[in-house]
Design an enzyme around this catalytic site. Structure first.
Site, PDB file in Angstrom:
ATOM      1  N   LYS A 128       0.801  -1.229   0.000  1.00  0.00           N
ATOM      2  CA  LYS A 128       0.000   0.000   0.000  1.00  0.00           C
ATOM      3  C   LYS A 128       0.835   1.281   0.000  1.00  0.00           C
ATOM      4  CE  LYS A 128      -3.994  -2.022  -0.150  1.00  0.00           C
ATOM      5  NZ  LYS A 128      -4.957  -1.825  -1.229  1.00  0.00           N
ATOM      6  N   SER A 159      -2.801 -12.999   3.713  1.00  0.00           N
ATOM      7  CA  SER A 159      -3.339 -13.003   2.349  1.00  0.00           C
ATOM      8  C   SER A 159      -2.327 -13.636   1.398  1.00  0.00           C
ATOM      9  CB  SER A 159      -3.732 -11.591   1.894  1.00  0.00           C
ATOM     10  OG  SER A 159      -2.609 -10.802   1.571  1.00  0.00           O
TER      11      SER A 159
HETATM   12  C1  LIG Z   1      -2.809  -7.691   3.279  1.00  0.00           C
HETATM   13  C2  LIG Z   1      -3.449  -7.336   1.985  1.00  0.00           C
HETATM   14  N1  LIG Z   1      -3.476  -8.236   1.005  1.00  0.00           N
HETATM   15  C3  LIG Z   1      -4.069  -7.949  -0.176  1.00  0.00           C
HETATM   16  C4  LIG Z   1      -4.679  -6.743  -0.408  1.00  0.00           C
HETATM   17  C5  LIG Z   1      -5.378  -6.517  -1.725  1.00  0.00           C
HETATM   18  O1  LIG Z   1      -4.824  -5.527  -2.556  1.00  0.00           O
HETATM   19  P1  LIG Z   1      -5.727  -4.577  -3.447  1.00  0.00           P
HETATM   20  O2  LIG Z   1      -6.409  -3.612  -2.541  1.00  0.00           O
HETATM   21  O3  LIG Z   1      -4.781  -3.926  -4.399  1.00  0.00           O
HETATM   22  O4  LIG Z   1      -6.745  -5.422  -4.169  1.00  0.00           O
HETATM   23  C6  LIG Z   1      -4.651  -5.803   0.600  1.00  0.00           C
HETATM   24  C7  LIG Z   1      -5.304  -4.536   0.453  1.00  0.00           C
HETATM   25  O5  LIG Z   1      -6.463  -4.324   0.447  1.00  0.00           O
HETATM   26  C8  LIG Z   1      -4.020  -6.099   1.834  1.00  0.00           C
HETATM   27  O6  LIG Z   1      -3.996  -5.210   2.847  1.00  0.00           O
END
Ligand SMILES: Cc1ncc(COP(=O)(O)O)c(C=O)c1O
Length: 312
Positions: free
Chosen positions: A43, A258
């Site tokens: 982010k 994730s």
């Molecule tokens: C830990 C984590 N994994 C995956 C994502 C997914 O990324 P995106 O928001 O670009 O879809 C996010 C953000 O929302 C996240 O904080």
């Protein structure tokens, strides 16, 4: 390499080939380690792009406060960017935020308010929107779910880095939160390669994998361009935990929850390929999840199979 500011240290994260997850010799699985960004997540890229674009457009001016509904990585990234650029940051948090996260936001100098009786990010979004309406001109709200500079950050940085490091990438896999990563990287790769595929890792509705969201829960983020997706695979949270632990055990890579979901999908895709390169984006490091104790748990030997559709 010497940088002029911490903001210049965003991006150019390592891409690592996994040696224990490839199903056969002609197929490689690579992971892009976004935990190596300054605040430890992907982010940082979008926080910088959203704030810089708002300054350039005159939407954010000295004296204004940046306001964002977030409990997660985006708040911490915005806190770093706002600290460097001198804007106060106010994060609207749902009730269930861990003390570590609030402490980290405050360490960077951000303020927090709780959206009363709010258990989801959606409630925090409504509260933040109300605050903007109540005091016009006081706040600038980047709103990562609807801000085109979110996918643009990935189109201009993450995508080119992946193509530079793996010029013949066959499949790109990432988690779906706002959809910014999948949309931006997916568009860039498809604009530059003829038959690359883009696959989303998503949770079961109601089954929390922090950072990811199930579209069935009723909110489709405006920045998500579903036309870049070639498939959407559902991974349950226990499998995500299990795979995050396996990544540590087999490759000594310490990533967030994730990442386990994304890796599970990447391996499933790799099993379908005769040859090629799968690149999986791991959004953050494991630090913020230590309290889950996922690395010390025992898991069932036969975790749930992934479900979902691959449209090619
Ligand atoms: C830990 C984590 N994994 C995956 C994502 C997914 O990324 P995106 O928001 O670009 O879809 C996010 C953000 O929302 C996240 O904080």
């Amino acid at each position: 390499m010497a940088y002029d500011s911490i903001l210049d240290a965003i991006g150019n994260t390592p891409l690592v080939r996994l040696n224990h997850f490839s199903p056969r010799p002609g197929v490689s699985v690579y992971v892009k380690l976004e935990g190596y960004n300054p605040t430890g997540s992907v982010k940082d890229r979008i926080a910088l792009f959203m704030i810089r674009a708002a300054e350039e457009a005159g939407e954010l001016q000295p004296g204004q406060t940046v306001l964002e509904p977030t409990s997660g990585n985006t708040g911490i990234s915005l806190a770093m960017v706002c600290r460097m650029k001198g804007y106060p940051l106010l994060c609207v948090l749902p009730d269930n935020v861990t003390p570590e996260r609030e402490a980290l936001l405050r360490a960077f100098g951000a303020d927090v308010v709780y959206a009363e009786n709010a258990t989801s990010t959606n409630d925090a979004v409504f509260k933040a929107q109300q605050m903007v309406r109540d005091e016009p001109g006081r706040y600038f709200m980047p709103y990562q779910y609807g801000n085109e500079n979110n996918p643009r950050a990935h189109y201009e940085t993450t995508g080119p880095e992946i193509l530079r490091d793996v010029p013949e990438v066959s499949v790109f896999v990432a988690g779906l939160g706002t959809g910014g990563t999948l949309t931006g990287v997916g568009r860039y790769l498809k604009d530059n390669l003829s038959d690359v595929k883009v696959i989303a890792a998503v949770p079961h509705p109601g089954d929390l994998v922090q950072g990811l969201r199930a579209l069935e829960e009723g909110f489709i983020p405006p920045v998500l361009d579903e036309s870049v997706l070639d498939g959407r695979i559902v991974v349950d949270s226990v499998s995500s935990f299990h795979m995050t632990k396996e990544l540590m055990q087999k490759e000594a890579i310490f990533a967030g929850i994730s990442s386990g979901a994304v890796l599970k999908v990447a391996v499933r895709i790799a099993e379908r390929l005769e040859s090629g390169h799968v690149v999986a984006l791991l959004a953050d490091g494991g630090w913020k999840y230590l309290s889950t104790e996922l690395w010390s748990r025992d898991y069932d030997e036969t975790p749930e199979e992934t479900q979902g559709t691959i449209w090619w």
